[in-house]
Design an enzyme around this catalytic site. Sequence first.
Site, PDB file in Angstrom:
ATOM      1  N   TYR A  11      -0.672   7.755   8.997  1.00  0.00           N
ATOM      2  CA  TYR A  11      -0.114   6.570   9.678  1.00  0.00           C
ATOM      3  C   TYR A  11       1.177   6.913  10.446  1.00  0.00           C
ATOM      4  O   TYR A  11       1.225   6.814  11.683  1.00  0.00           O
ATOM      5  CB  TYR A  11       0.119   5.482   8.620  1.00  0.00           C
ATOM      6  N   LEU A  33      -6.712  15.678   5.498  1.00  0.00           N
ATOM      7  CA  LEU A  33      -7.492  14.446   5.710  1.00  0.00           C
ATOM      8  C   LEU A  33      -7.816  13.717   4.406  1.00  0.00           C
ATOM      9  O   LEU A  33      -8.792  12.978   4.340  1.00  0.00           O
ATOM     10  CB  LEU A  33      -8.778  14.743   6.503  1.00  0.00           C
ATOM     11  N   ALA A  81       3.135  15.224   5.053  1.00  0.00           N
ATOM     12  CA  ALA A  81       1.999  15.307   4.128  1.00  0.00           C
ATOM     13  C   ALA A  81       2.453  14.976   2.718  1.00  0.00           C
ATOM     14  O   ALA A  81       3.404  15.562   2.201  1.00  0.00           O
ATOM     15  CB  ALA A  81       1.387  16.704   4.168  1.00  0.00           C
ATOM     16  N   LYS A  84       1.185   8.756  -1.450  1.00  0.00           N
ATOM     17  CA  LYS A  84       2.215   7.710  -1.342  1.00  0.00           C
ATOM     18  C   LYS A  84       1.941   6.419  -2.102  1.00  0.00           C
ATOM     19  O   LYS A  84       2.697   5.459  -1.962  1.00  0.00           O
ATOM     20  CB  LYS A  84       2.463   7.387   0.132  1.00  0.00           C
ATOM     21  N   SER A 124      12.274   8.325   1.392  1.00  0.00           N
ATOM     22  CA  SER A 124      12.000   6.892   1.294  1.00  0.00           C
ATOM     23  C   SER A 124      13.205   6.164   0.720  1.00  0.00           C
ATOM     24  O   SER A 124      13.947   6.722  -0.101  1.00  0.00           O
ATOM     25  CB  SER A 124      10.804   6.703   0.362  1.00  0.00           C
ATOM     26  N   TYR A 148       6.063   8.771  -7.837  1.00  0.00           N
ATOM     27  CA  TYR A 148       6.134   8.920  -6.376  1.00  0.00           C
ATOM     28  C   TYR A 148       7.592   8.990  -5.925  1.00  0.00           C
ATOM     29  O   TYR A 148       7.986   9.891  -5.190  1.00  0.00           O
ATOM     30  CB  TYR A 148       5.428   7.737  -5.681  1.00  0.00           C
ATOM     31  N   LYS A 152      10.156  12.153  -4.161  1.00  0.00           N
ATOM     32  CA  LYS A 152      10.998  12.077  -2.959  1.00  0.00           C
ATOM     33  C   LYS A 152      12.413  12.540  -3.288  1.00  0.00           C
ATOM     34  O   LYS A 152      13.008  13.330  -2.560  1.00  0.00           O
ATOM     35  CB  LYS A 152      11.004  10.649  -2.391  1.00  0.00           C
ATOM     36  N   ASN A 178      10.621  -0.021   5.415  1.00  0.00           N
ATOM     37  CA  ASN A 178       9.205  -0.404   5.311  1.00  0.00           C
ATOM     38  C   ASN A 178       8.491  -0.339   6.662  1.00  0.00           C
ATOM     39  O   ASN A 178       8.543  -1.304   7.434  1.00  0.00           O
ATOM     40  CB  ASN A 178       9.084  -1.804   4.706  1.00  0.00           C
ATOM     41  N   ASN A 198       0.308  -2.480   0.206  1.00  0.00           N
ATOM     42  CA  ASN A 198       1.498  -2.926   0.938  1.00  0.00           C
ATOM     43  C   ASN A 198       1.266  -4.277   1.594  1.00  0.00           C
ATOM     44  O   ASN A 198       0.133  -4.661   1.877  1.00  0.00           O
ATOM     45  CB  ASN A 198       1.900  -1.891   1.991  1.00  0.00           C
ATOM     46  N   PHE A 217       4.131 -11.736  -4.859  1.00  0.00           N
ATOM     47  CA  PHE A 217       4.583 -11.312  -6.183  1.00  0.00           C
ATOM     48  C   PHE A 217       5.978 -11.854  -6.525  1.00  0.00           C
ATOM     49  O   PHE A 217       6.972 -11.169  -6.370  1.00  0.00           O
ATOM     50  CB  PHE A 217       4.589  -9.783  -6.271  1.00  0.00           C
TER      51      PHE A 217
HETATM   52  P1  NAD Z   1      -0.493   8.598   5.134  1.00  0.00           P
HETATM   53  O1  NAD Z   1      -1.213   8.727   3.852  1.00  0.00           O
HETATM   54  O2  NAD Z   1      -1.082   7.754   6.202  1.00  0.00           O
HETATM   55  O3  NAD Z   1      -0.234  10.054   5.754  1.00  0.00           O
HETATM   56  C1  NAD Z   1      -0.039  11.194   4.951  1.00  0.00           C
HETATM   57  C2  NAD Z   1      -0.959  12.277   5.499  1.00  0.00           C
HETATM   58  O4  NAD Z   1      -0.774  13.471   4.719  1.00  0.00           O
HETATM   59  C3  NAD Z   1      -2.439  11.912   5.401  1.00  0.00           C
HETATM   60  O5  NAD Z   1      -3.045  12.137   6.667  1.00  0.00           O
HETATM   61  C4  NAD Z   1      -3.002  12.849   4.331  1.00  0.00           C
HETATM   62  O6  NAD Z   1      -4.328  13.211   4.612  1.00  0.00           O
HETATM   63  C5  NAD Z   1      -2.042  14.033   4.435  1.00  0.00           C
HETATM   64  N1  NAD Z   1      -1.863  14.831   3.219  1.00  0.00           N
HETATM   65  C6  NAD Z   1      -1.518  14.419   1.982  1.00  0.00           C
HETATM   66  N2  NAD Z   1      -1.403  15.473   1.138  1.00  0.00           N
HETATM   67  C7  NAD Z   1      -1.676  16.578   1.881  1.00  0.00           C
HETATM   68  C8  NAD Z   1      -1.700  17.969   1.612  1.00  0.00           C
HETATM   69  N3  NAD Z   1      -1.445  18.451   0.398  1.00  0.00           N
HETATM   70  N4  NAD Z   1      -2.012  18.827   2.634  1.00  0.00           N
HETATM   71  C9  NAD Z   1      -2.280  18.364   3.877  1.00  0.00           C
HETATM   72  N5  NAD Z   1      -2.260  17.064   4.184  1.00  0.00           N
HETATM   73  C10 NAD Z   1      -1.970  16.182   3.204  1.00  0.00           C
HETATM   74  O7  NAD Z   1       0.988   8.127   4.782  1.00  0.00           O
HETATM   75  P2  NAD Z   1       2.180   7.658   5.739  1.00  0.00           P
HETATM   76  O8  NAD Z   1       2.426   6.223   5.485  1.00  0.00           O
HETATM   77  O9  NAD Z   1       1.942   8.127   7.122  1.00  0.00           O
HETATM   78  O10 NAD Z   1       3.378   8.454   5.085  1.00  0.00           O
HETATM   79  C11 NAD Z   1       3.825   9.703   5.583  1.00  0.00           C
HETATM   80  C12 NAD Z   1       4.969  10.193   4.725  1.00  0.00           C
HETATM   81  O11 NAD Z   1       6.011   9.223   4.728  1.00  0.00           O
HETATM   82  C13 NAD Z   1       4.590  10.397   3.252  1.00  0.00           C
HETATM   83  O12 NAD Z   1       5.267  11.546   2.768  1.00  0.00           O
HETATM   84  C14 NAD Z   1       5.119   9.152   2.588  1.00  0.00           C
HETATM   85  O13 NAD Z   1       5.430   9.360   1.246  1.00  0.00           O
HETATM   86  C15 NAD Z   1       6.371   8.878   3.409  1.00  0.00           C
HETATM   87  N6  NAD Z   1       6.798   7.478   3.366  1.00  0.00           N
HETATM   88  C16 NAD Z   1       5.913   6.495   3.712  1.00  0.00           C
HETATM   89  C17 NAD Z   1       6.312   5.169   3.641  1.00  0.00           C
HETATM   90  C18 NAD Z   1       5.344   4.054   3.987  1.00  0.00           C
HETATM   91  O14 NAD Z   1       5.612   2.914   3.621  1.00  0.00           O
HETATM   92  N7  NAD Z   1       4.254   4.303   4.677  1.00  0.00           N
HETATM   93  C19 NAD Z   1       7.615   4.840   3.243  1.00  0.00           C
HETATM   94  C20 NAD Z   1       8.490   5.872   2.918  1.00  0.00           C
HETATM   95  C21 NAD Z   1       8.062   7.201   2.986  1.00  0.00           C
HETATM   96  N1  UDP Z   2       4.193  -8.017  -1.775  1.00  0.00           N
HETATM   97  C1  UDP Z   2       3.504  -9.181  -2.115  1.00  0.00           C
HETATM   98  N2  UDP Z   2       2.140  -9.148  -2.119  1.00  0.00           N
HETATM   99  C2  UDP Z   2       1.424  -8.036  -1.810  1.00  0.00           C
HETATM  100  C3  UDP Z   2       2.136  -6.853  -1.468  1.00  0.00           C
HETATM  101  C4  UDP Z   2       3.508  -6.894  -1.463  1.00  0.00           C
HETATM  102  O1  UDP Z   2       4.117 -10.206  -2.394  1.00  0.00           O
HETATM  103  O2  UDP Z   2       0.188  -8.061  -1.859  1.00  0.00           O
HETATM  104  C5  UDP Z   2       5.665  -8.044  -1.716  1.00  0.00           C
HETATM  105  C6  UDP Z   2       6.345  -7.082  -2.663  1.00  0.00           C
HETATM  106  O3  UDP Z   2       6.552  -7.686  -3.917  1.00  0.00           O
HETATM  107  C7  UDP Z   2       7.646  -6.764  -1.924  1.00  0.00           C
HETATM  108  C8  UDP Z   2       7.236  -6.849  -0.447  1.00  0.00           C
HETATM  109  O4  UDP Z   2       6.043  -7.619  -0.420  1.00  0.00           O
HETATM  110  O5  UDP Z   2       8.615  -7.769  -2.172  1.00  0.00           O
HETATM  111  C9  UDP Z   2       6.952  -5.482   0.184  1.00  0.00           C
HETATM  112  O6  UDP Z   2       6.025  -4.790  -0.614  1.00  0.00           O
HETATM  113  P1  UDP Z   2       5.376  -3.407  -0.158  1.00  0.00           P
HETATM  114  O7  UDP Z   2       4.460  -2.951  -1.259  1.00  0.00           O
HETATM  115  O8  UDP Z   2       4.799  -3.555   1.203  1.00  0.00           O
HETATM  116  O9  UDP Z   2       6.635  -2.431  -0.016  1.00  0.00           O
HETATM  117  P2  UDP Z   2       7.693  -1.925  -1.133  1.00  0.00           P
HETATM  118  O10 UDP Z   2       7.582  -2.779  -2.341  1.00  0.00           O
HETATM  119  O11 UDP Z   2       7.297  -0.520  -1.382  1.00  0.00           O
HETATM  120  O12 UDP Z   2       9.012  -2.041  -0.474  1.00  0.00           O
END
Ligand code: NAD
Ligand code: UDP
Length: 330
Positions: A11, A33, A81, A84, A124, A148, A152, A178, A198, A217
């Site tokens: 993403y 993938l 990668a 999450k 994060s 998780y 980080k 977020n 999420n 929630f």
């Molecule tokens: P995502 O799952 O869409 O992307 C992660 C990608 O990494 C995927 O394409 C997956 O196939 C690949 N991957 C996982 N493990 C791997 C490995 N061992 N080798 C090769 N590829 C691997 O997630 P995202 O939302 O794009 O998140 C990207 C990064 O940002 C992650 O490290 C996640 O923890 C961090 N992050 C995400 C959020 C969020 O809310 N989306 C918030 C804070 C931090």
């Molecule tokens: N949340 C909710 N219903 C859902 C998913 C999330 O009420 O189905 C709420 C959750 O309690 C939080 C906010 O939405 O207050 C964001 O949640 P999310 O899981 O997207 O992110 P994070 O908690 O990791 O910040």
Amino acid sequence: MNILVTGGAGYIGSHTCVALLEAGHTVIVADNLCNSKAETIDKIKQITNKEVTFYKIDVTDEVALEVVFATHKIDGVIHFAGLKAVGESVENPLEYYYNNLVSTMVLSKLCKKYNVNKFVFSSSATVYGDNKVPFVETMNLLPTTNPYGETKAMSERILTDIAKVNPDFSVALLRYFNPVGAHESGVIGEAPNGIPNNLMPYITKVAKGELDKLRIFGNDYLTVDGTGVRDYIHVVDLAEGHVAALDKLTAGVHIYNLGTGEGTSVLQLVKAFEEANNIEVPYEIVERRTGDIASCYADVRKARNEIGWTAKRGIVEMCRDAWRFEKNHK
Ligand code: NAD
Ligand code: UDP
């Protein structure tokens, strides 16, 4: 620069590949993938009309990853990668510690061997734990409530210690708030497997009729309306934050919050989504979710002052773009 993007089919990674290509960088993606699809690489090419080199490899596999370093003159890496899903990390901690920590260590090891000195890491806001908002980069980190979050915090420490003894090593630890929304083309966006954890992807599935209602929630937090408050950031702004961090990176460790600085409650987001897209999102209030905190939003001054980056897109754009992608997405 030639940038190795691990997790570039995911993403945030896919949007960052687009931003890097648009800024004139060359992109090499390494992704196994496990949570994404190869067709996303084609979509990145389609949006940018540029080439992307793709390796379907596991970043914990040092032998496979070394081929990438040996083949390309890499100038910097962005390490997305990782696994999450918070709940899944509680169920299967070993998988999370192994994948998220070993990938960081293997990548760092190869950076050292091949003299790659720019490293951008996906951290994060979860590392702040239940600190007082707004979260500032200088705060002491508090324990997170799940493996998780620990991966980080630990990855941040590993990279910080490596930088201490390698004066040329430049590290940006980017603490995302977020991420929501999608590229304005509607071609790439967030497509989680199964029922989303999420909030935003859950809302879009309810709006589409694939899930019957949103479960909110808890409405007894000490917040504006009792529901949880978060700092939602448009994924394209987030992607641009990576380009800014990479361009401005100097030796040492630099921590930046990537958020908007604005808190939005669950009810406020639901209302904004309904208004932006003229569609109803039925919901019910249920129990609090274990491990959730009341409020989480960023102090965003450091990124603005040091790397000249601020988020430009507001909640309405986030809601519109998330919905556009969901409608296009099968
Ligand atoms: P995502 O799952 O869409 O992307 C992660 C990608 O990494 C995927 O394409 C997956 O196939 C690949 N991957 C996982 N493990 C791997 C490995 N061992 N080798 C090769 N590829 C691997 O997630 P995202 O939302 O794009 O998140 C990207 C990064 O940002 C992650 O490290 C996640 O923890 C961090 N992050 C995400 C959020 C969020 O809310 N989306 C918030 C804070 C931090
Ligand atoms: N949340 C909710 N219903 C859902 C998913 C999330 O009420 O189905 C709420 C959750 O309690 C939080 C906010 O939405 O207050 C964001 O949640 P999310 O899981 O997207 O992110 P994070 O908690 O990791 O910040």
